[in-house]
Design a protein around this motif. Structure first.
Motif, short mmCIF file in Angstrom:
data_model
loop_
_atom_site.label_atom_id
_atom_site.label_comp_id
_atom_site.label_asym_id
_atom_site.label_seq_id
_atom_site.Cartn_x
_atom_site.Cartn_y
_atom_site.Cartn_z
N ARG A 164 0.84 -1.22 0.00
CA ARG A 164 0.00 0.00 0.00
C ARG A 164 0.87 1.26 0.00
NH1 ARG A 164 -2.66 -2.80 3.93
NH2 ARG A 164 -1.76 -1.47 5.55
N THR A 165 1.88 1.26 0.84
CA THR A 165 2.75 2.43 0.96
C THR A 165 3.47 2.71 -0.35
OG1 THR A 165 3.05 2.04 3.32
CG2 THR A 165 4.68 3.46 2.23
N TYR A 166 4.15 1.71 -0.91
CA TYR A 166 4.88 1.92 -2.16
C TYR A 166 3.95 2.18 -3.33
CZ TYR A 166 8.66 -0.12 0.60
OH TYR A 166 9.58 -0.41 1.58
N GLY A 167 2.80 1.52 -3.33
CA GLY A 167 1.82 1.74 -4.40
C GLY A 167 1.29 3.16 -4.40
N GLY A 168 1.12 3.73 -3.22
CA GLY A 168 0.62 5.09 -3.10
C GLY A 168 1.67 6.16 -3.30
N HIS A 169 2.95 5.77 -3.20
CA HIS A 169 4.07 6.72 -3.31
C HIS A 169 5.21 6.08 -4.10
CE1 HIS A 169 2.03 9.03 -0.19
NE2 HIS A 169 1.90 7.89 0.46
N PRO A 170 5.02 5.84 -5.39
CA PRO A 170 6.00 5.08 -6.15
C PRO A 170 7.40 5.69 -6.21
CG PRO A 170 4.35 6.04 -7.60
CD PRO A 170 3.89 6.27 -6.20
N GLY A 171 7.53 6.98 -6.07
CA GLY A 171 8.85 7.60 -6.14
C GLY A 171 9.51 7.78 -4.79
N MET A 172 8.92 7.23 -3.75
CA MET A 172 9.39 7.46 -2.38
C MET A 172 10.87 7.14 -2.19
SD MET A 172 8.07 5.68 1.16
CE MET A 172 6.49 6.44 1.19
N TYR A 173 11.33 6.07 -2.77
CA TYR A 173 12.72 5.66 -2.55
C TYR A 173 13.57 5.76 -3.80
CZ TYR A 173 10.92 4.08 1.86
OH TYR A 173 10.34 4.03 3.09
N GLY A 174 13.11 6.50 -4.79
CA GLY A 174 13.90 6.69 -6.00
C GLY A 174 13.63 5.62 -7.04
N GLU A 175 14.23 5.81 -8.18
CA GLU A 175 14.01 4.91 -9.30
C GLU A 175 15.02 3.77 -9.37
OE1 GLU A 175 11.34 5.13 -11.32
OE2 GLU A 175 10.72 6.77 -10.01
N GLY A 176 16.09 3.86 -8.62
CA GLY A 176 17.12 2.82 -8.67
C GLY A 176 17.81 2.68 -7.33
N PRO A 177 18.82 1.84 -7.27
CA PRO A 177 19.54 1.63 -6.01
C PRO A 177 20.33 2.87 -5.61
CG PRO A 177 20.61 0.44 -7.79
CD PRO A 177 19.34 1.01 -8.35
N SER A 178 20.57 3.02 -4.33
CA SER A 178 21.34 4.15 -3.83
C SER A 178 22.82 4.00 -4.21
CB SER A 178 21.24 4.22 -2.30
OG SER A 178 21.86 3.09 -1.71
N GLU A 179 23.56 5.11 -4.16
CA GLU A 179 25.00 5.05 -4.44
C GLU A 179 25.71 4.08 -3.49
OE1 GLU A 179 27.16 8.70 -5.03
OE2 GLU A 179 25.38 9.66 -5.88
N PRO A 180 25.41 4.11 -2.17
CA PRO A 180 26.06 3.13 -1.28
C PRO A 180 25.75 1.69 -1.67
CG PRO A 180 25.13 4.91 0.03
CD PRO A 180 24.64 5.09 -1.40
N ALA A 181 24.53 1.41 -2.10
CA ALA A 181 24.17 0.05 -2.50
C ALA A 181 24.96 -0.38 -3.74
CB ALA A 181 22.67 -0.05 -2.76
N VAL A 182 25.10 0.52 -4.70
CA VAL A 182 25.86 0.23 -5.91
C VAL A 182 27.32 -0.03 -5.55
CG1 VAL A 182 26.69 1.19 -8.10
CG2 VAL A 182 24.29 1.48 -7.43
N HIS A 183 27.88 0.79 -4.66
CA HIS A 183 29.27 0.63 -4.24
C HIS A 183 29.49 -0.73 -3.57
CE1 HIS A 183 33.21 1.45 -2.61
NE2 HIS A 183 32.74 1.09 -1.41
N VAL A 184 28.61 -1.07 -2.63
CA VAL A 184 28.76 -2.34 -1.91
C VAL A 184 28.62 -3.51 -2.87
CG1 VAL A 184 27.69 -3.83 -0.18
CG2 VAL A 184 28.11 -1.44 0.33
N ALA A 185 27.70 -3.43 -3.80
CA ALA A 185 27.54 -4.51 -4.78
C ALA A 185 28.83 -4.70 -5.59
CB ALA A 185 26.37 -4.22 -5.71
N ALA A 186 29.47 -3.59 -5.96
CA ALA A 186 30.73 -3.67 -6.71
C ALA A 186 31.84 -4.27 -5.85
CB ALA A 186 31.14 -2.27 -7.20
N VAL A 187 31.90 -3.88 -4.58
CA VAL A 187 32.92 -4.44 -3.66
C VAL A 187 32.72 -5.94 -3.53
CG1 VAL A 187 33.70 -4.49 -1.26
CG2 VAL A 187 33.32 -2.30 -2.39
#
Length: 68
Positions: free
Chosen positions: A9-32
């Motif tokens: 319900r929360t994400y459906g009502g606010h689709p842009g709440m957390y951005g369109e993609g992963p955060s920079e820290p998440a991308v960095h950790v995935a690369a590490v």
């Protein structure tokens, strides 16, 4: 089950709440992790104990974590 319904319900009502993609820290950790050959990761939860436990987890898995 109740938590999932709440999130849907929360994400459906606010689709842009957390951005369109992963955060920079998440991308960095995935690369590490990928560069280290890791096949499994870990979940990071937003808790009051994260600064202490997060650094310990990062050190254990070779992702640094020495920053204050």
């Amino acid at each position: 089950m109740v938590q999932r319904a709440h999130r849907q319900r929360t994400y459906g009502g606010h689709p842009g709440m957390y951005g369109e993609g992963p955060s920079e820290p998440a991308v960095h950790v995935a690369a590490v992790f990928k560069a280290s050959g890791a096949r499994e990761g870990f979940s990071v939860m937003a808790t009051d104990g994260f600064p202490r436990t997060g650094r310990r987890t990062c050190r254990r898995y070779g992702a640094g974590g020495d920053e204050e």
